[in-house]
Design a protein around this motif. Structure first.
Motif, PDB file in Angstrom:
ATOM      1  N   VAL A 105       0.835  -1.202   0.000  1.00 44.33           N
ATOM      2  CA  VAL A 105       0.000   0.000   0.000  1.00 44.33           C
ATOM      3  C   VAL A 105       0.870   1.253   0.000  1.00 44.33           C
ATOM      4  O   VAL A 105       0.614   2.216  -0.744  1.00 44.33           O
ATOM      5  CB  VAL A 105      -0.946  -0.009   1.220  1.00 44.33           C
ATOM      6  N   ALA A 106       1.919   1.276   0.839  1.00 38.72           N
ATOM      7  CA  ALA A 106       2.792   2.449   0.894  1.00 38.72           C
ATOM      8  C   ALA A 106       3.509   2.676  -0.432  1.00 38.72           C
ATOM      9  O   ALA A 106       3.662   3.816  -0.882  1.00 38.72           O
ATOM     10  CB  ALA A 106       3.801   2.285   2.026  1.00 38.72           C
ATOM     11  N   SER A 107       3.933   1.604  -1.069  1.00 34.02           N
ATOM     12  CA  SER A 107       4.619   1.732  -2.361  1.00 34.02           C
ATOM     13  C   SER A 107       3.706   2.319  -3.424  1.00 34.02           C
ATOM     14  O   SER A 107       4.134   3.124  -4.255  1.00 34.02           O
ATOM     15  CB  SER A 107       5.135   0.360  -2.794  1.00 34.02           C
ATOM     16  N   ALA A 108       2.429   1.924  -3.393  1.00 36.22           N
ATOM     17  CA  ALA A 108       1.480   2.442  -4.382  1.00 36.22           C
ATOM     18  C   ALA A 108       1.099   3.892  -4.106  1.00 36.22           C
ATOM     19  O   ALA A 108       0.796   4.652  -5.032  1.00 36.22           O
ATOM     20  CB  ALA A 108       0.223   1.563  -4.392  1.00 36.22           C
ATOM     21  N   ALA A 109       1.117   4.295  -2.828  1.00 35.67           N
ATOM     22  CA  ALA A 109       0.655   5.634  -2.464  1.00 35.67           C
ATOM     23  C   ALA A 109       1.734   6.694  -2.580  1.00 35.67           C
ATOM     24  O   ALA A 109       1.424   7.883  -2.741  1.00 35.67           O
ATOM     25  CB  ALA A 109       0.100   5.620  -1.039  1.00 35.67           C
ATOM     26  N   VAL A 110       2.990   6.302  -2.473  1.00 37.55           N
ATOM     27  CA  VAL A 110       4.086   7.272  -2.490  1.00 37.55           C
ATOM     28  C   VAL A 110       4.688   7.335  -3.890  1.00 37.55           C
ATOM     29  O   VAL A 110       5.077   6.301  -4.448  1.00 37.55           O
ATOM     30  CB  VAL A 110       5.174   6.879  -1.460  1.00 37.55           C
ATOM     31  N   PRO A 111       4.793   8.522  -4.493  1.00 39.96           N
ATOM     32  CA  PRO A 111       5.397   8.627  -5.833  1.00 39.96           C
ATOM     33  C   PRO A 111       6.857   8.182  -5.817  1.00 39.96           C
ATOM     34  O   PRO A 111       7.538   8.229  -4.800  1.00 39.96           O
ATOM     35  CB  PRO A 111       5.266  10.129  -6.150  1.00 39.96           C
ATOM     36  N   GLY A 112       7.338   7.793  -6.979  1.00 38.07           N
ATOM     37  CA  GLY A 112       8.723   7.368  -7.084  1.00 38.07           C
ATOM     38  C   GLY A 112       8.859   5.861  -6.934  1.00 38.07           C
ATOM     39  O   GLY A 112       7.888   5.136  -6.741  1.00 38.07           O
ATOM     40  N   THR A 113      10.100   5.411  -6.988  1.00 36.12           N
ATOM     41  CA  THR A 113      10.351   3.974  -6.977  1.00 36.12           C
ATOM     42  C   THR A 113      11.235   3.515  -5.831  1.00 36.12           C
ATOM     43  O   THR A 113      11.544   2.332  -5.720  1.00 36.12           O
ATOM     44  CB  THR A 113      11.017   3.554  -8.303  1.00 36.12           C
ATOM     45  N   THR A 114      11.681   4.440  -4.972  1.00 34.98           N
ATOM     46  CA  THR A 114      12.625   4.039  -3.927  1.00 34.98           C
ATOM     47  C   THR A 114      12.008   3.896  -2.547  1.00 34.98           C
ATOM     48  O   THR A 114      12.728   3.609  -1.587  1.00 34.98           O
ATOM     49  CB  THR A 114      13.775   5.063  -3.831  1.00 34.98           C
ATOM     50  N   PHE A 115      10.721   4.123  -2.415  1.00 30.93           N
ATOM     51  CA  PHE A 115      10.092   3.968  -1.097  1.00 30.93           C
ATOM     52  C   PHE A 115       8.924   2.987  -1.222  1.00 30.93           C
ATOM     53  O   PHE A 115       8.127   3.085  -2.158  1.00 30.93           O
ATOM     54  CB  PHE A 115       9.574   5.304  -0.571  1.00 30.93           C
ATOM     55  N   PRO A 116       8.788   2.078  -0.273  1.00 35.29           N
ATOM     56  CA  PRO A 116       9.711   1.804   0.830  1.00 35.29           C
ATOM     57  C   PRO A 116      10.837   0.863   0.396  1.00 35.29           C
ATOM     58  O   PRO A 116      10.794   0.334  -0.708  1.00 35.29           O
ATOM     59  CB  PRO A 116       8.815   1.129   1.866  1.00 35.29           C
ATOM     60  N   ALA A 117      11.800   0.670   1.298  1.00 32.96           N
ATOM     61  CA  ALA A 117      12.867  -0.299   1.047  1.00 32.96           C
ATOM     62  C   ALA A 117      12.327  -1.681   1.406  1.00 32.96           C
ATOM     63  O   ALA A 117      12.481  -2.160   2.529  1.00 32.96           O
ATOM     64  CB  ALA A 117      14.101   0.034   1.874  1.00 32.96           C
ATOM     65  N   GLY A 118      11.656  -2.294   0.447  1.00 32.63           N
ATOM     66  CA  GLY A 118      10.882  -3.509   0.722  1.00 32.63           C
ATOM     67  C   GLY A 118      11.686  -4.649   1.316  1.00 32.63           C
ATOM     68  O   GLY A 118      11.218  -5.347   2.212  1.00 32.63           O
ATOM     69  N   ALA A 119      12.908  -4.865   0.827  1.00 32.83           N
ATOM     70  CA  ALA A 119      13.708  -5.996   1.321  1.00 32.83           C
ATOM     71  C   ALA A 119      14.017  -5.833   2.808  1.00 32.83           C
ATOM     72  O   ALA A 119      13.948  -6.797   3.582  1.00 32.83           O
ATOM     73  CB  ALA A 119      15.002  -6.112   0.518  1.00 32.83           C
ATOM     74  N   SER A 120      14.340  -4.600   3.229  1.00 33.76           N
ATOM     75  CA  SER A 120      14.639  -4.382   4.649  1.00 33.76           C
ATOM     76  C   SER A 120      13.400  -4.571   5.509  1.00 33.76           C
ATOM     77  O   SER A 120      13.459  -5.149   6.602  1.00 33.76           O
ATOM     78  CB  SER A 120      15.203  -2.966   4.853  1.00 33.76           C
ATOM     79  N   GLY A 121      12.251  -4.085   5.020  1.00 34.94           N
ATOM     80  CA  GLY A 121      11.015  -4.255   5.788  1.00 34.94           C
ATOM     81  C   GLY A 121      10.603  -5.704   5.913  1.00 34.94           C
ATOM     82  O   GLY A 121      10.234  -6.169   7.002  1.00 34.94           O
ATOM     83  N   LEU A 122      10.674  -6.444   4.806  1.00 34.44           N
ATOM     84  CA  LEU A 122      10.299  -7.858   4.847  1.00 34.44           C
ATOM     85  C   LEU A 122      11.275  -8.654   5.691  1.00 34.44           C
ATOM     86  O   LEU A 122      10.880  -9.561   6.439  1.00 34.44           O
ATOM     87  CB  LEU A 122      10.251  -8.425   3.429  1.00 34.44           C
ATOM     88  N   ALA A 123      12.566  -8.321   5.606  1.00 37.10           N
ATOM     89  CA  ALA A 123      13.566  -9.022   6.420  1.00 37.10           C
ATOM     90  C   ALA A 123      13.311  -8.797   7.899  1.00 37.10           C
ATOM     91  O   ALA A 123      13.401  -9.728   8.709  1.00 37.10           O
ATOM     92  CB  ALA A 123      14.972  -8.551   6.048  1.00 37.10           C
ATOM     93  N   ALA A 124      12.974  -7.561   8.291  1.00 38.86           N
ATOM     94  CA  ALA A 124      12.724  -7.270   9.699  1.00 38.86           C
ATOM     95  C   ALA A 124      11.526  -8.059  10.213  1.00 38.86           C
ATOM     96  O   ALA A 124      11.545  -8.585  11.335  1.00 38.86           O
ATOM     97  CB  ALA A 124      12.504  -5.774   9.896  1.00 38.86           C
ATOM     98  N   ALA A 125      10.475  -8.152   9.411  1.00 37.33           N
ATOM     99  CA  ALA A 125       9.285  -8.892   9.838  1.00 37.33           C
ATOM    100  C   ALA A 125       9.536 -10.388   9.859  1.00 37.33           C
ATOM    101  O   ALA A 125       9.116 -11.086  10.794  1.00 37.33           O
ATOM    102  CB  ALA A 125       8.111  -8.574   8.913  1.00 37.33           C
TER     103      ALA A 125
END
Length: 505
Positions: free
Chosen positions: A99-119
């Motif tokens: 959802v955050a990736s679709a809502a925020v313009p650009g291609t660098t947010f969020p850092a998906g690999a770091s978020g998925l790794a943390a979870a």
């Protein structure tokens, strides 16, 4: 979709929406910030190493170990809660990142690999930190997975494709997903913790007692918290919580609970704990409910109880009461499963504790293999008023029930409420005889010709041996002796079993 799952989804809606909104807002704010120049330019082998580290946070790498761990927790340890916790952590962060990736313009947010790794690795660290056997292992299990999270974050940072703040916020989102899953699944959450109230006619504000063997429960505080929350959700008073000790194995606790007015007594442990509790409850009229937590759990299996804690709690509160027989050994010891002399007791006596904790009941087979060819004993068996029978035997099992582990049947005629005890005398002479005996037991045909088992039935069994033999009842060792006298106490114990069970038919 089960009521428990629907309830869990409802409770997760608000925290997931809040987390999504916070992450999206942070991304929109950072999108307006000027992007600082990354001072390093990763190249060559270092760039390849950073890309590999980043790959640890991709779904293709992170999901398979979680799937394997979920399958192991569910199949090997019958742990629904940890399995759902792992999946919930990953699903929450996945939804939030998408959802955050679709809502925020650009291609660098969020850092998906770091978020998925943390979870993912954060959730694994929580499970390992709770379930590994020793404090050192639990500490290592809780810390080491976070180094993978650090590796993914450093790899993404070194590549220069994400800003520091984007990586930090994404990791924070993953940690928050683990926190939400911990709060609502592991610690008092709704999944399989609230009973289906509409399905169970419950009286108002009753009181239960829980007698627990702390050596058989991996996380005693979590067990107490979950059981108390379950009973509270069902409208019961907080339970009396009684822990067994070396000088109090459960008999005194059970008598005290019955005299104190408990409406049901839960025995949480293995067959030895259950044996002690039922010895105190026999004849009191207070029903016994079982929370299997040991190595064998033969009584639970013979009563067709599920291995899941919350399902057994539901049965304990709203199951069907049935009276079963109890065997009494030498006037002061009672059992509900089996008593044994010879091989059966030797297997229990020599089973290594560490191996039992590691692989469960197969540890008994390992120890039993050492005694297959022990010298046979000359035994005299007297059943009721019949003439004594003399045999040369490897071992004798006296059972109130007939099923062993893995669905094997040793005494097919045994019923827990028929007022009769069944006796199986093992009489193999050679390896070929042992193989034949094992084949017939596995095939559930122990009465077949060539099974090398002699069967008897009666209300009073007296055994005399020509040597001192080890003895056991329900997995607990008695003093070795040349004799054993077992008498049935018909329907002396009330147990809670699943509604519609055919165990008594």
């Amino acid at each position: 979709m089960t009521p428990d799952l629907v309830r869990l989804l409802r409770r997760l809606c608000v925290p997931v929406l809040v987390l999504t909104a916070v992450l999206t807002a942070a991304g929109l704010v950072m999108h307006e910030w000027p992007a600082p120049d990354w001072p390093y330019e990763a190249s060559g082998g270092w760039r390849a190493l950073a890309r590999t580290a980043e790959g640890l946070g991709t779904a293709a790498v992170a999901v398979p170990p979680v799937v394997l761990l979920v399958a192991g927790m569910r199949v090997g340890f019958r742990r629904w809660r940890e399995s759902v916790f792992l999946l919930t952590s990953m699903l929450i962060v996945g939804l939030v990142l998408i959802v955050a990736s679709a809502a925020v313009p650009g291609t660098t947010f969020p850092a998906g690999a770091s978020g998925l790794a943390a979870a993912t690795y954060g959730a694994i660290s929580v499970v390992l930190g709770r379930r590994l056997g020793t404090p050192v292992r639990r500490t290592l299990g809780g810390i080491l997975p976070w180094f993978l999270v650090l590796g993914v974050a450093v790899g993404q940072l070194y590549l220069g494709e994400y800003r520091v703040e984007e990586i930090v916020v994404s990791v924070a989102a993953g940690v928050a997903a683990v926190a939400v899953a911990t709060r609502y699944v592991l610690l008092g959450g709704s999944f399989e913790q609230r009973p289906a109230i509409d399905d169970i006619p419950l009286p108002d504000r009753r009181r239960a007692a829980v007698i627990v063997n702390p050596t058989k429960v991996a996380d005693l505080e979590e067990e107490r918290r979950a059981v108390t929350a379950y009973l509270a959700a069902a409208g019961w008073h907080p339970p009396w919580w009684l822990e067994t000790r070396l000088d109090e194995l459960g008999v005194g606790h059970a008598k005290a609970a019955a005299e104190g007015g408990a409406d049901v007594v839960f025995a949480c442990g293995g067959d030895g704990t259950i044996m002690s509790v039922l010895s105190g409850l026999a004849g009191t009229g207070v029903p016994l409910a079982i929370l299997p937590a040991g190595t064998g759990n033969l009584l639970a299996r013979n009563l067709q109880l599920p291995p899941d804690r919350d399902a057994c709690l539901r049965i304990g509160l709203g199951g069907v009461d049935r009276k079963i027989d109890v065997g009494r050994v030498d006037e002061n010891h009672r059992f509900a499963v089996m008593a044994g002399m010879g091989l059966d007791a030797a297997m229990i006596m020599d089973a290594p504790e560490k191996l039992k904790k590691r692989i469960g009941w197969p540890a008994y087979a390992v120890s039993g293999a050492k005694h297959l060819f022990d010298r046979r004993a000359h035994v005299t068996i007297t059943v009721d008023d019949a003439e004594p029978v003399e045999l040369r035997a490897r071992g004798i099992v006296i059972g109130n029930v007939g099923k062993l582990q893995a669905g094997m049947v040793l005494m097919p005629d045994a019923r827990p409420d028929d007022g009769i005890l069944d006796v199986a005398v093992l009489v193999p002479k050679s390896l070929r005889h042992w193989l034949m005996l094992g084949l017939h037991v596995v095939r559930r045909r122990p009465r077949s010709r060539g099974a090398r088992i002699e069967h008897f039935r009666g209300r009073r069994i007296h055994i005399e041996c020509d040597r001192v033999w080890p003895r056991e009842i329900d997995g607990d060792l008695l003093e070795p002796s040349k004799e054993m006298t077992v008498v049935v106490e018909p329907q002396a114990l009330i147990v809670r079993i699943p509604p519609g069970s055919d165990v008594m038919t």
